[in-house]
Scaffold this motif. Structure first.
Motif, PDB file in Angstrom:
ATOM      1  N   SER A  62       0.872  -1.185   0.000  1.00  0.00           N
ATOM      2  CA  SER A  62       0.000   0.000   0.000  1.00  0.00           C
ATOM      3  C   SER A  62       0.898   1.221   0.000  1.00  0.00           C
ATOM      4  CB  SER A  62      -0.851   0.054   1.271  1.00  0.00           C
ATOM      5  OG  SER A  62      -1.749  -1.016   1.318  1.00  0.00           O
ATOM      6  N   SER A  66      -1.340   6.214   2.442  1.00  0.00           N
ATOM      7  CA  SER A  66      -2.612   5.557   2.768  1.00  0.00           C
ATOM      8  C   SER A  66      -2.433   4.502   3.855  1.00  0.00           C
ATOM      9  CB  SER A  66      -3.201   4.899   1.523  1.00  0.00           C
ATOM     10  OG  SER A  66      -2.382   3.819   1.100  1.00  0.00           O
ATOM     11  N   TYR A  70      -5.818   7.341  10.190  1.00  0.00           N
ATOM     12  CA  TYR A  70      -6.429   8.618   9.802  1.00  0.00           C
ATOM     13  C   TYR A  70      -7.292   9.196  10.916  1.00  0.00           C
ATOM     14  CZ  TYR A  70      -4.619   9.458   5.218  1.00  0.00           C
ATOM     15  OH  TYR A  70      -3.760   9.806   4.195  1.00  0.00           O
ATOM     16  N   ILE A 240      -7.861  12.983   1.169  1.00  0.00           N
ATOM     17  CA  ILE A 240      -7.319  11.618   1.025  1.00  0.00           C
ATOM     18  C   ILE A 240      -8.157  10.644   1.864  1.00  0.00           C
ATOM     19  CG2 ILE A 240      -5.292  10.137   1.365  1.00  0.00           C
ATOM     20  CD1 ILE A 240      -3.589  12.750   1.069  1.00  0.00           C
ATOM     21  N   ARG A 241      -8.481  11.072   3.092  1.00  0.00           N
ATOM     22  CA  ARG A 241      -9.302  10.221   3.956  1.00  0.00           C
ATOM     23  C   ARG A 241     -10.635   9.911   3.277  1.00  0.00           C
ATOM     24  NH1 ARG A 241     -10.073  13.504   7.895  1.00  0.00           N
ATOM     25  NH2 ARG A 241      -8.568  12.832   9.466  1.00  0.00           N
ATOM     26  N   LEU A 244     -10.095   7.255   0.670  1.00  0.00           N
ATOM     27  CA  LEU A 244      -9.837   5.949   1.299  1.00  0.00           C
ATOM     28  C   LEU A 244     -11.145   5.320   1.792  1.00  0.00           C
ATOM     29  CD1 LEU A 244      -6.683   6.772   3.501  1.00  0.00           C
ATOM     30  CD2 LEU A 244      -6.736   5.542   1.332  1.00  0.00           C
ATOM     31  N   HIS A 251      -7.981   1.939  -0.918  1.00  0.00           N
ATOM     32  CA  HIS A 251      -6.737   2.494  -1.452  1.00  0.00           C
ATOM     33  C   HIS A 251      -6.974   3.952  -1.875  1.00  0.00           C
ATOM     34  CE1 HIS A 251      -3.958  -0.848  -1.268  1.00  0.00           C
ATOM     35  NE2 HIS A 251      -4.927  -1.663  -1.660  1.00  0.00           N
ATOM     36  N   PRO A 252      -5.884   4.700  -2.050  1.00  0.00           N
ATOM     37  CA  PRO A 252      -6.063   6.136  -2.326  1.00  0.00           C
ATOM     38  C   PRO A 252      -6.253   6.430  -3.808  1.00  0.00           C
ATOM     39  CG  PRO A 252      -3.747   5.657  -2.043  1.00  0.00           C
ATOM     40  CD  PRO A 252      -4.467   4.351  -1.859  1.00  0.00           C
ATOM     41  N   ASN A 441      -6.708  -2.124   1.724  1.00  0.00           N
ATOM     42  CA  ASN A 441      -5.569  -1.488   2.384  1.00  0.00           C
ATOM     43  C   ASN A 441      -5.882  -1.523   3.891  1.00  0.00           C
ATOM     44  OD1 ASN A 441      -3.489   0.327   3.105  1.00  0.00           O
ATOM     45  ND2 ASN A 441      -4.902   2.047   2.841  1.00  0.00           N
TER      46      ASN A 441
END
Ligand code: N01
Length: 561
Positions: A62, A66, A70, A240-241, A244, A251-252, A441
């Motif tokens: 991963s 990521s 988070y 990004i969160r 995800l 995954h990002p 992930n």
């Protein structure tokens, strides 16, 4: 035993395992709910899978930005990864940093292996014993033992007689293994073997790779992170969160909307070439139907087999490496740094043990069915794990009426949402069989499970609920849904997959992870909680609603893509 913690006779919660899951669960229960909680950990340090998997080349597949918690903006802001994929040592630094930052170590008891856990119905408590004979009791038992932590060392006759050194990648010696000028045999070509072989080849006198199932691999294209990318990670962690949590596999990156046959053959080739150049697991996201349609998958499979043939100079070796028997990504797809290229070295050779199985091990090395004795100084078993259930069953869990978890799962794991099993009240499993876990992930499903369990326990305490466990029917319906979700994909077509338990002789063949996608799974879990824990029995009274049919799996959402 290091980091000793004074024995406590009774705790609100006992957590087993101090990897990503157990550490966050401790933080949530202790610091958010104010419970007395302790982690028991067999290793002498935190880190879970990364504590044990120190083999050469060990690195997460991963992407580092990521492969992080988070839950804490502060943590996201202060931590900086150095490379596109985090190496084992850097992940260990990260997890130790987290443990120190949240002052977790004072409640983590290292060097403590659990040997039994028994539910006492009269007291509504879990009694837990350790190998050293210590005993604990707790209201809630949370297993955070990881999906890939019970090493699978094949039972090959004569292993004990081997005069050299043998090691399993998942129990790698801390002092390392010196391969210099040695004849090394590596058994196994999964994600681990594919990472390890090129690094071992750099120092070994000779490396012989024993391949049972040929595998696809896409270049990882690891590189140091640029300052610009690091800045972007800090500035955009909310975004990004959101990605995800919104993607099927945590995954990002998003899966392309297009289908394989929506584009012309030349466009497809161009898309695959670009994905190949970019590298990493993202290759799977090139089209949305790669794991739903065999003909679509064949195009990716052919592309990747073509790349193998292009790289490998010796035609016989190329043919063996490209003789892959399963759809692309139906087994966990590896990514690599110079794996196929390693077979062009003079000091690396390949043995096909599908054609000539390993028969026995002698003091000198490995004997295959064709009678050849491959003389070796070191054997590296990159043979994977008794995945998803192995570590759980080793805990020696006994639930209500003396029923063991092993008996309850004799035909394969039966869980509700992967979180709980009927007959084991107040025992929760983080990323258990029946949850998306290994198809994602991992930090994403881990955080979701930990938070769901935390909310559930908070709900119980706020409402005077002493016990929670699933209705047996709800668990059966969930297992049926897990099968349905898997069968909507090509995943079950890989007959030699650890997803199915096929790598461990005698293990029931059951598709274990939930393939319906992380986003859908999260929605189902939230919905069940919102409906008063539908399908669970709370404090002896049946939940007010019966679990529904969870909706048919949408193959486009498959997290395997
Ligand atoms: O294990 P595997 P792994 N004789 O089970 C072979 C994660 N991971 O450690 O396929 C001969 O995939 C076996 O052959 P076959 C990731 O989820 C993550 O490589 O059963 N060969 C296979 O080739 C991954 O999927 C990262 O026919 C034997 C190999 O050994 C999971 O861990 C990095 C054998 C085992 O492959 C497991 O990967 C690395 C025998 N008796 C791994 N028994 C990250 O990036 C087994 N094999 C986070």
């Amino acid at each position: 035993m290091s980091d000793q913690v004074a024995a406590t006779p009774h705790l609100d919660a006992l957590i087993i395992g101090a990897g990503f899951s157990g550490m966050y669960q401790l933080h949530c229960l202790r610091d958010r709910l104010g419970l007395s909680a302790r982690v028991l950990e067999a290793a002498d340090g935190v880190g879970g899978t990364w504590y044990w998997n120190r083999y050469p080349g060990a690195r997460c597949d991963s992407e580092s930005h990521s492969y992080s918690y988070y839950f804490s903006d502060e943590l996201l802001e202060e931590w900086e990864w150095s490379e596109r994929y985090p190496g084992q040592a850097e992940i260990m630094r990260y997890l130790n940093h987290v443990a120190d930052k949240f002052d977790l170590k004072r409640d983590i008891q290292l060097g403590t292996r659990v040997s039994a856990a028994r539910y006492d119905e009269a007291a509504n408590l879990w009694h837990v014993e350790t190998e050293s004979g210590a005993g604990y009791s707790a209201t809630y038992l949370i297993t955070a033992v990881g999906c890939l932590s019970s090493a699978n060392v094949p039972d090959i006759p004569g292993l004990d007689s081997f005069a050299g050194q043998w090691v399993h990648t998942g129990q790698w010696p801390h002092e390392g293994v010196d391969f210099t000028r040695k004849r090394v045999g590596q058994v196994g070509t999964g994600s681990t073997g594919i990472q390890a072989a090129p690094v071992i080849a750099e120092t070994a006198g000779h490396l012989t790779v024993f391949q049972r199932t040929a595998n696809y691999s896409v270049p990882a294209r690891n590189a140091p992170l640029t300052e610009e990318f690091k800045r972007w990670c800090h500035e955009e962690h909310d975004e990004i969160r959101a990605v995800l949590q919104d993607t099927p596999n945590g995954h990002p990156f998003r899966i392309a909307d297009r289908k394989v046959f929506d584009v012309s053959a030349s466009e497809r080739q161009e898309i695959y070439e670009k994905a190949w150049e970019k590298g990493g697991l993202q290759f799977r996201a090139s089209f949305q139907d790669l794991l739903a349609d065999k003909a679509a998958n064949d195009t990716a499979a052919e592309f990747l087999k073509g790349k193998i043939r292009e790289v490998i100079k010796d035609p016989e070796t190329a043919a063996m490496l490209a003789d892959i028997d399963h759809p692309y990504a139906a087994k966990r797809p590896p990514i690599d740094t110079g794996y196929f290229e390693a077979f062009n070295r003079d000091n690396v050779s390949l043995v096909d043990v599908r054609k000539n199985p390993i028969e026995r091990i002698t003091p000198k090395g490995i004997v295959t069915a064709d009678g050849v004795e491959h003389e070796l100084d070191v054997i590296v078993f990159a043979t994977g794990f008794d995945a998803m259930t192995g570590a759980l069953l080793k805990l020696g869990v006994t639930g209500r009426d003396g029923q063991s978890l092993a008996d309850a799962w004799y035909a394969g794991p039966v869980t509700y949402l992967g979180l709980q099993s009927a007959g084991f009240p107040n025992m929760f499993t983080i990323t258990g069989p029946g949850s998306p876990s290994v198809l994602c992930n991992m930090p994403v499903p881990i955080e979701q499970h930990v938070e769901w369990i935390t909310d559930c326990i908070a709900h119980m305490r706020a409402n005077g609920i002493a016990r929670i466990e699933p209705e047996a029917e709800a668990a059966d319906r969930w297992v049926a849904h897990v099968n349905e979700a898997a069968n909507a994909t090509l995943l079950p077509l890989a007959k030699h997959s650890w997803y199915l338990g096929a790598n461990v002789p005698g293990k029931p063949r059951v598709f274990m992870p939930y393939a319906g996608g992380m986003k859908r799974y999260r929605d189902i879990c939230d919905d069940i909680a919102a409906k008063g824990y539908e399908g669970f029995v709370l404090d002896g009274a049946a939940g007010d609603a019966t679990a529904g049919d969870f909706a048919a799996a949408d193959s486009a959402d498959s997290p395997g893509i």
